[in-house]
Design a protein around this motif. Structure first.
Motif, mmCIF file in Angstrom:
data_model
loop_
_atom_site.group_PDB
_atom_site.id
_atom_site.type_symbol
_atom_site.label_atom_id
_atom_site.label_comp_id
_atom_site.label_asym_id
_atom_site.label_seq_id
_atom_site.Cartn_x
_atom_site.Cartn_y
_atom_site.Cartn_z
ATOM 1 N N UNK A 232 0.810 -1.211 0.000
ATOM 2 C CA UNK A 232 0.000 0.000 0.000
ATOM 3 C C UNK A 232 0.850 1.271 0.000
ATOM 4 N N UNK A 233 2.121 1.147 0.339
ATOM 5 C CA UNK A 233 2.955 2.356 0.384
ATOM 6 C C UNK A 233 3.824 2.505 -0.857
ATOM 7 N N UNK A 234 3.621 1.630 -1.865
ATOM 8 C CA UNK A 234 4.303 1.858 -3.135
ATOM 9 C C UNK A 234 3.802 3.169 -3.734
ATOM 10 N N UNK A 235 4.665 3.842 -4.475
ATOM 11 C CA UNK A 235 4.367 5.167 -5.043
ATOM 12 C C UNK A 235 4.228 6.240 -3.972
ATOM 13 N N UNK A 236 4.856 6.028 -2.828
ATOM 14 C CA UNK A 236 4.918 7.043 -1.775
ATOM 15 C C UNK A 236 6.384 7.222 -1.387
ATOM 16 N N UNK A 237 6.712 8.243 -0.586
ATOM 17 C CA UNK A 237 8.109 8.414 -0.152
ATOM 18 C C UNK A 237 8.645 7.258 0.675
ATOM 19 N N UNK A 238 7.772 6.356 1.118
ATOM 20 C CA UNK A 238 8.203 5.232 1.952
ATOM 21 C C UNK A 238 8.617 4.015 1.140
ATOM 22 N N UNK A 239 8.523 4.072 -0.181
ATOM 23 C CA UNK A 239 8.870 2.905 -0.991
ATOM 24 C C UNK A 239 10.383 2.783 -1.168
ATOM 25 N N UNK A 240 10.830 1.539 -1.321
ATOM 26 C CA UNK A 240 12.208 1.301 -1.691
ATOM 27 C C UNK A 240 12.352 1.379 -3.197
ATOM 28 N N UNK A 241 13.461 1.937 -3.661
ATOM 29 C CA UNK A 241 13.745 2.030 -5.085
ATOM 30 C C UNK A 241 15.150 1.505 -5.345
ATOM 31 N N UNK A 242 15.291 0.753 -6.427
ATOM 32 C CA UNK A 242 16.595 0.233 -6.826
ATOM 33 C C UNK A 242 16.727 0.314 -8.329
ATOM 34 N N UNK A 243 17.902 0.696 -8.802
ATOM 35 C CA UNK A 243 18.180 0.758 -10.225
ATOM 36 C C UNK A 243 19.115 -0.364 -10.634
ATOM 37 N N UNK A 244 18.709 -1.135 -11.643
ATOM 38 C CA UNK A 244 19.505 -2.262 -12.136
ATOM 39 C C UNK A 244 20.086 -1.871 -13.491
ATOM 40 N N UNK A 245 21.415 -1.991 -13.644
ATOM 41 C CA UNK A 245 22.048 -1.577 -14.892
ATOM 42 C C UNK A 245 21.960 -2.679 -15.947
ATOM 43 N N UNK A 246 22.516 -2.412 -17.142
ATOM 44 C CA UNK A 246 22.362 -3.353 -18.249
ATOM 45 C C UNK A 246 23.099 -4.666 -18.004
ATOM 46 N N UNK A 247 24.036 -4.679 -17.050
ATOM 47 C CA UNK A 247 24.752 -5.911 -16.724
ATOM 48 C C UNK A 247 24.064 -6.708 -15.632
ATOM 49 N N UNK A 248 22.921 -6.198 -15.113
ATOM 50 C CA UNK A 248 22.193 -6.921 -14.075
ATOM 51 C C UNK A 248 22.676 -6.634 -12.673
ATOM 52 N N UNK A 249 23.461 -5.559 -12.498
ATOM 53 C CA UNK A 249 23.952 -5.195 -11.170
ATOM 54 C C UNK A 249 23.170 -4.003 -10.623
ATOM 55 N N UNK A 250 23.115 -3.919 -9.294
ATOM 56 C CA UNK A 250 22.428 -2.785 -8.675
ATOM 57 C C UNK A 250 23.307 -1.547 -8.808
ATOM 58 N N UNK A 251 22.809 -0.564 -9.548
ATOM 59 C CA UNK A 251 23.561 0.678 -9.748
ATOM 60 C C UNK A 251 23.330 1.652 -8.601
#
Length: 396
Positions: A232-251
Motif C-alpha cells: 500500500x505504500x508503493x508510489x509514496x516516499x516510503x517505498x524502496x527504489x533500486x536501479x539495475x544496470x544493463x549488466x544486471x547489477x544494482x547501480x
C-alpha cells in the motif's frame, strides 16, 4: 570562594542551548548532550576557521556567472522538485516559513515567496536565488550543515553560531543522486517564533519524494524496482527504489531500499543475489500490472513492481501490451534455462522490439508508433541487432 553550582536539569530547550553556548564559547568546554552533535561539530569547525560569533552576516550572493552555472547544472534537480516545492509551499501557506532548495555547495537555487504577514528581515535577504548558505559563509545553519555533512539536521534559535541569526529556526534534509552524492539540500526556515509543527519530519518527507523522482529521472537505461513490505505504500516516499544496470547489477538504492535489503550499491552487487530471483524474473515484472510478492534472501517478503527505462528513446512499458498477449502478461515468469546466456536489459529491449514488430505483422510504422519512436530509430535498432543477418521486415 566556591563557584556557583550548575543546575542539573532544564525545563526548556532554550535553557539547554544557553548553557551549551556558555560552556563552549566562554569556558571552552564541549557541550556534549546539550545540543545536537551535528551543531557541536559545526561550532567547532567555525571556531577553527576563526569565525567571530558576534560578526554580522551579509547573506551575499555568489557571482552572477556562478549562479547561472549552478542553475544550469541543477536543471534536473529543479525539474524533479518542481511539483513538490509548490506543494510544500502550499502546505506551509498558513505559517511564516520559507522553502529553500540549495545546490550541493549551499547556493540557493529556489526560494519560495514570502508566506504569512509577519515581517522577516533576515529571511527577506537570505531567501534569494544565488545567496550562499554554506557553513563557510554564514556559520552554523541547518542547510549549511547538510551541505557540509549530508545528514538531516535542525538548528533552532541560539544553536546558530552567529548571534544575529539566533531568531532563525531551520530544518533541512539532503537529496542524493544515483551516484550516492549530495545533489541538493531542502530547507524550511522561519524567523521569530519557533516551528509550530515537526519541521524535520515534513522536510524529510518532501526531500525523500524529490530524491526518488530525481533517481528515476537519472535512470533512463535502468530497470527501476519499486518495493516495500507493505504494497500500500508503493508510489509514496516510503517505498524502496533500486536501479539495475544493463549488466544486471544494482547501480543505486535509495535509503529505504538499503534498509530493506541490507545491500550496498557501492559494491555493485548482482540484482539476482539481492532479490533472490534470476534477472529474467525481475525483467518480467515490468509486464505485470500488480506488484509481485518476493521473499528476499534475508527472509523478508516484499511486494515488487518494475519499470523499464527508455535509454534509447523506446517506451517499452507502453509497448508491452501490444507485444504480449493478455494471457502471457498474467502468467508467471518462465523458469530460466541455466545454460542460456545471462539476461541483460539490452537483449530484453531487443526482444520486446522483435515481439512488437511481430505483433504488428511486420509493419514498422505501426510498431514505431506503439513503441513511441520514429521509424528511423527503430530501423537503426533492428539493423544494429541483426547485423549480418536478414534485413529487417518491410514497412507494409
Amino acid at each position: 570562594m566556591t563557584p556557583p553550582s550548575r543546575p542539573l536539569f532544564f525545563q526548556t530547550a532554550e535553557q539547554r542551548t544557553a548553557l551549551a553556548r556558555q560552556r563552549f564559547f566562554e569556558e571552552g568546554e564541549r557541550p556534549t548532550g546539550l545540543v545536537n552533535e551535528a551543531v557541536i561539530q559545526s561550532w567547532m569547525r567555525c571556531t577553527a576557521a576563526r569565525r567571530n560569533a558576534q560578526d554580522p552576516i551579509g547573506f551575499d550572493p555568489v557571482t552572477r556567472s556562478r549562479m547561472h552555472a549552478s542553475l544550469m547544472r541543477n536543471r534536473q534537480l529543479l525539474q524533479a522538485g518542481n511539483e513538490e516545492l509548490q506543494q510544500l509551499a502550499t502546505a506551509l501557506s498558513g505559517t511564516n516559513c520559507r522553502v529553500l532548495l540549495t545546490d550541493a555547495q549551499g547556493v540557493v537555487i529556489h526560494a519560495s515567496a514570502p508566506l504569512g504577514s509577519v515581517a522577516q528581515p533576515l529571511m527577506q535577504v537570505a531567501s534569494r536565488v544565488g545567496v550562499n548558505l554554506a557553513e563557510s559563509e554564514i556559520g552554523t545553519t541547518a542547510p549549511g550543515i547538510v551541505a557540509r555533512a549530508a545528514i538531516a539536521c535542525t538548528v533552532n534559535g541560539a544553536e546558530h553560531y552567529h548571534a544575529m541569526l539566533q531568531h532563525l529556526h531551520c530544518a533541512a534534509a539532503p537529496i542524493r543522486d544515483v551516484h550516492g552524492r549530495l545533489a541538493g539540500v531542502l530547507d524550511v526556515s522561519i524567523e521569530g517564533a519557533p516551528f509550530g509543527f515537526d519541521a524535520a519530519a515534513l522536510v524529510g518527507l518532501y526531500a525523500s519524494t524529490i530524491e526518488n523522482r530525481l533517481l528515476r529521472m537519472q535512470s533512463p537505461a535502468h530497470l527501476v524496482l519499486q518495493f516495500q513490505a507493505n504494497p500500500k505504500v508503493l508510489d509514496t516516499p516510503l517505498e524502496g527504489l533500486a536501479g539495475v544496470d544493463i549488466a544486471g547489477r544494482l547501480a543505486w538504492l535509495n535509503p529505504v531500499a538499503r534498509r530493506l535489503t541490507g545491500a550496498d550499491a557501492a559494491l555493485l552487487p548482482e540484482a539476482a543475489e539481492v532479490f533472490g530471483v534470476p534477472l529474467d524474473t525481475l525483467l518480467a515484472l515490468h509486464r505485470e500490472s500488480v506488484p509481485r510478492a518476493l521473499r528476499l534472501p534475508n527472509g523478508l517478503t516484499v511486494w515488487v513492481r518494475a519499470h523499464l527505462g527508455q535509454g534509447d528513446g523506446v517506451d517499452f512499458n507502453r509497448a508491452v501490451a501490444a507485444a504480449q498477449p493478455a494471457e502471457a502478461m498474467l502468467a508467471p515468469a518462465a523458469p530460466v534455462n541455466a545454460t542460456a546466456p545471462a539476461a541483460t536489459l539490452d537483449n530484453h529491449r531487443d526482444r520486446v522490439i522483435a515481439e512488437t514488430v511481430a505483433a504488428c505483422g511486420g509493419n514498422i510504422a505501426r510498431a514505431a508508433r506503439q513503441l513511441g519512436v520514429s521509424r528511423g530509430l527503430l530501423y537503426r535498432r533492428l539493423r544494429a541487432h541483426a547485423a549480418g543477418s536478414a534485413p529487417p521486415p518491410a514497412d507494409v
